[in-house]
Design an enzyme around this catalytic site. Structure first.
Site, short mmCIF file in Angstrom:
data_model
loop_
_atom_site.label_atom_id
_atom_site.label_comp_id
_atom_site.label_asym_id
_atom_site.label_seq_id
_atom_site.Cartn_x
_atom_site.Cartn_y
_atom_site.Cartn_z
CB SER A 50 -0.93 0.00 1.21
OG SER A 50 -0.19 -0.24 2.40
CB THR A 51 2.95 3.03 1.88
OG1 THR A 51 3.38 2.02 2.79
CG2 THR A 51 1.61 3.55 2.33
N GLY A 52 5.17 3.08 -0.14
CA GLY A 52 6.61 2.91 -0.31
C GLY A 52 6.99 1.93 -1.40
CD GLU A 75 -1.86 1.29 4.98
OE1 GLU A 75 -2.12 2.26 5.72
OE2 GLU A 75 -0.69 1.00 4.64
CE1 TYR A 236 17.64 0.23 7.94
CE2 TYR A 236 19.09 -1.54 7.26
CZ TYR A 236 17.85 -0.97 7.28
OH TYR A 236 16.81 -1.61 6.68
P1 NAD Z 1 6.37 1.38 4.21
O1 NAD Z 1 6.12 1.75 5.64
O2 NAD Z 1 6.14 2.43 3.19
O3 NAD Z 1 5.44 0.10 3.80
C1 NAD Z 1 5.17 -0.93 4.68
C2 NAD Z 1 4.04 -1.79 4.14
O4 NAD Z 1 3.81 -2.89 5.05
C3 NAD Z 1 2.67 -1.07 4.02
O5 NAD Z 1 1.99 -1.55 2.88
C4 NAD Z 1 1.91 -1.56 5.27
O6 NAD Z 1 0.50 -1.53 5.16
C5 NAD Z 1 2.42 -2.98 5.34
N1 NAD Z 1 2.28 -3.60 6.67
C6 NAD Z 1 2.88 -3.26 7.83
N2 NAD Z 1 2.50 -4.13 8.81
C7 NAD Z 1 1.65 -5.03 8.24
C8 NAD Z 1 0.95 -6.16 8.72
N3 NAD Z 1 1.04 -6.58 9.98
N4 NAD Z 1 0.16 -6.83 7.84
C9 NAD Z 1 0.03 -6.43 6.55
N5 NAD Z 1 0.70 -5.39 6.04
C10 NAD Z 1 1.50 -4.68 6.88
O7 NAD Z 1 7.85 0.80 4.15
P2 NAD Z 1 9.00 0.77 3.05
O8 NAD Z 1 10.02 1.79 3.41
O9 NAD Z 1 8.45 0.74 1.68
O10 NAD Z 1 9.68 -0.64 3.41
C11 NAD Z 1 9.39 -1.84 2.73
C12 NAD Z 1 10.63 -2.72 2.77
O11 NAD Z 1 11.68 -2.06 2.07
C13 NAD Z 1 11.15 -3.00 4.18
O12 NAD Z 1 11.63 -4.32 4.25
C14 NAD Z 1 12.31 -2.01 4.31
O13 NAD Z 1 13.27 -2.44 5.25
C15 NAD Z 1 12.84 -2.04 2.89
N6 NAD Z 1 13.70 -0.91 2.51
C16 NAD Z 1 13.32 0.38 2.75
C17 NAD Z 1 14.18 1.43 2.41
C18 NAD Z 1 13.82 2.88 2.66
O14 NAD Z 1 14.70 3.72 2.64
N7 NAD Z 1 12.56 3.19 2.87
C19 NAD Z 1 15.41 1.16 1.78
C20 NAD Z 1 15.75 -0.18 1.51
C21 NAD Z 1 14.89 -1.20 1.88
#
Ligand code: NAD
Length: 399
Positions: A50-52, A75, A236
């Protein structure tokens, strides 16, 4: 209702339905401007869609490769009285756009760590997606997890695994640089963080999908990780979250062995770029690093957001002849962030950055604009003084 941003620390407690829709459309337009992914996936499950990074990982296969998608997220729906969460509105907009394009798009809103959600997903794959999927993206970021077998609740922490660590950080509320000291985690806190953000649940998902016989030949799965520069390693890569990411890599090897044996399939960890998302804004030190990094990468024409990263991941690595793995077998789509010229400049700026020179050596404006966009604010073409419908529904979840 007229919805305005309400920022509390590192989160915004409101989200704008039309702004989120515009943000999703911006990402769809980007993907459509790229060449189609002819050998791309056709039936995709995205866990954390849903995000990111997860949202981008749903948009790319749908709009570049014509894939049917099942998205899973946790969400908050909006009501007449209160706006819902950004991920809710993003998913509503995604489903509408995908359906308009003739694509199957369905969502499940609930706890992805639970057995029930896995069973519901399998039912949808069997009954509505032709019985087989060819890509599973695992993109959860969560502060807690309930073990589906014992009911025990685990909470992740962002701490070091050595001693105290003191460095500069950005108070994103005030736009000021401060010093922060992050303490060391106890062995129990490390173990809990691994339980939440490590690979066990990814393995549970993949095992459940194998057992239900819903994986196609040649199936791929990918989960996301981060490494970054040495200055963030204590918090990290060498910190509690880094231990969880090492565990994710161990799970990847196990999943890869199963998939290659049974389906000629592949499992990957992709190391992605540091970006402003709801998850990353909660990590101390990282927002200041991101603000400096953005300025450097923008000046060199190398800046990417989630959608650009994931588009490149799919077209240049996952669905190309060469995934260009590093010596530890990981995909490195953080390659531009980690370029020597970028990293040496960022490291030099880090030494001297202060409240006096911050606005010239870092891109805090860009950081703030990206942060607001996560919640649907600051998008062109959206009238933020007009009424918007906070009860906007996700079509497949409207009963
Ligand atoms: P985000 O917060 O934007 O997205 C998290 C997602 O997980 C959302 O869709 C949320 O609804 C879902 N979610 C959370 N808990 C849940 C649950 N219990 N059940 C169902 N859905 C659930 O996060 P993001 O930054 O896009 O991170 C996603 C992955 O990418 C992670 O593993 C993160 O470590 C990795 N990552 C992030 C970055 C960064 O800089 N943001 C960089 C490299 C890797």
């Amino acid at each position: 209702m007229i919805v305005k941003p309400k920022i509390r620390g590192f989160i915004c407690t409101t989200a704008h339905p039309d702004g989120c829709a515009a943000h999703v459309q911006e990402q769809i337009d980007y993907v459509k401007s790229k060449p189609a992914l002819d050998n791309g996936p056709k039936n995709v499950l995205v866990i954390g869609s849903s995000t990111g990074y997860g949202l981008a990982s749903r948009i790319v296969p749908a709009f570049q490769s014509g894939a049917n998608t099942l998205g899973i997220f946790f969400e908050k729906p909006g009501s007449e009285k209160r706006p819902g969460s950004a991920g809710w509105y993003n998913s509503a907009a995604f489903e509408k756009a995908a359906t308009a394009q003739g694509l199957f798009a369905k969502s499940l809103n609930g706890d992805a760590f639970s057995n029930e959600l896995k069973e519901q997903a399998i039912e949808i794959i069997k009954n509505e997606m032709g019985g087989k999927i060819d890509l599973v993206v695992y993109s959860l970021a969560s502060p807690r997890r309930t073990d589906p077998n014992t009911g025990e609740v685990y909470k992740s922490v962002l701490k070091t695994t050595g001693g105290d660590y003191t460095n500069k950080t950005l108070n994103t509320d005030k736009g000021e640089i401060e010093e922060v000291t992050i303490g060391a985690a106890t062995p129990e806190e490390i173990e809990h963080t691994i339980k939440v953000m490590g690979g066990e649940d990814w393995e549970f998902w993949m095992n459940a999908l194998v057992e239900a016989d819903v994986l196609d030949n040649g199936v791929k799965t990918v989960a996301y990780s981060y490494i970054g520069p040495e200055l963030t390693w204590p918090i990290y890569t060498d910190g509690t979250i880094g231990q969880a990411k090492k565990d994710l890599e161990k799970s990847c090897a196990k999943i890869n062995a199963t998939l290659s044996e049974k389906f000629g399939g592949e499992a990957y960890v992709s190391v992605n770029k540091a970006l402003v998302t709801q998850a990353s804004s909660a990590i101390p030190v990282v927002p200041l690093y991101i603000s400096i990094l953005y300025k450097e990468m923008k000046e060199k024409g190398l800046h990417e957001g989630c959608i650009e990263q994931i588009e490149r991941l799919f077209s240049d690595r996952l669905y190309s002849d060469d995934a260009k793995l590093d010596s530890d077998g990981r995909i490195r789509i953080d390659d531009w962030e980690m370029r020597d010229d970028i990293q040496s400049t960022v490291a030099n700026i880090w030494q001297t950055v202060s409240n006096e020179n911050f606005s010239t050596v870092a891109d805090f404006e860009g950081y703030q604009a990206e942060f607001l966009k996560l919640f649907g604010f600051g998008l062109d073409g959206v009238n933020y003084d007009a009424d918007t419908d906070p009860a906007t529904a996700v079509p497949s979840l409207a009963e």
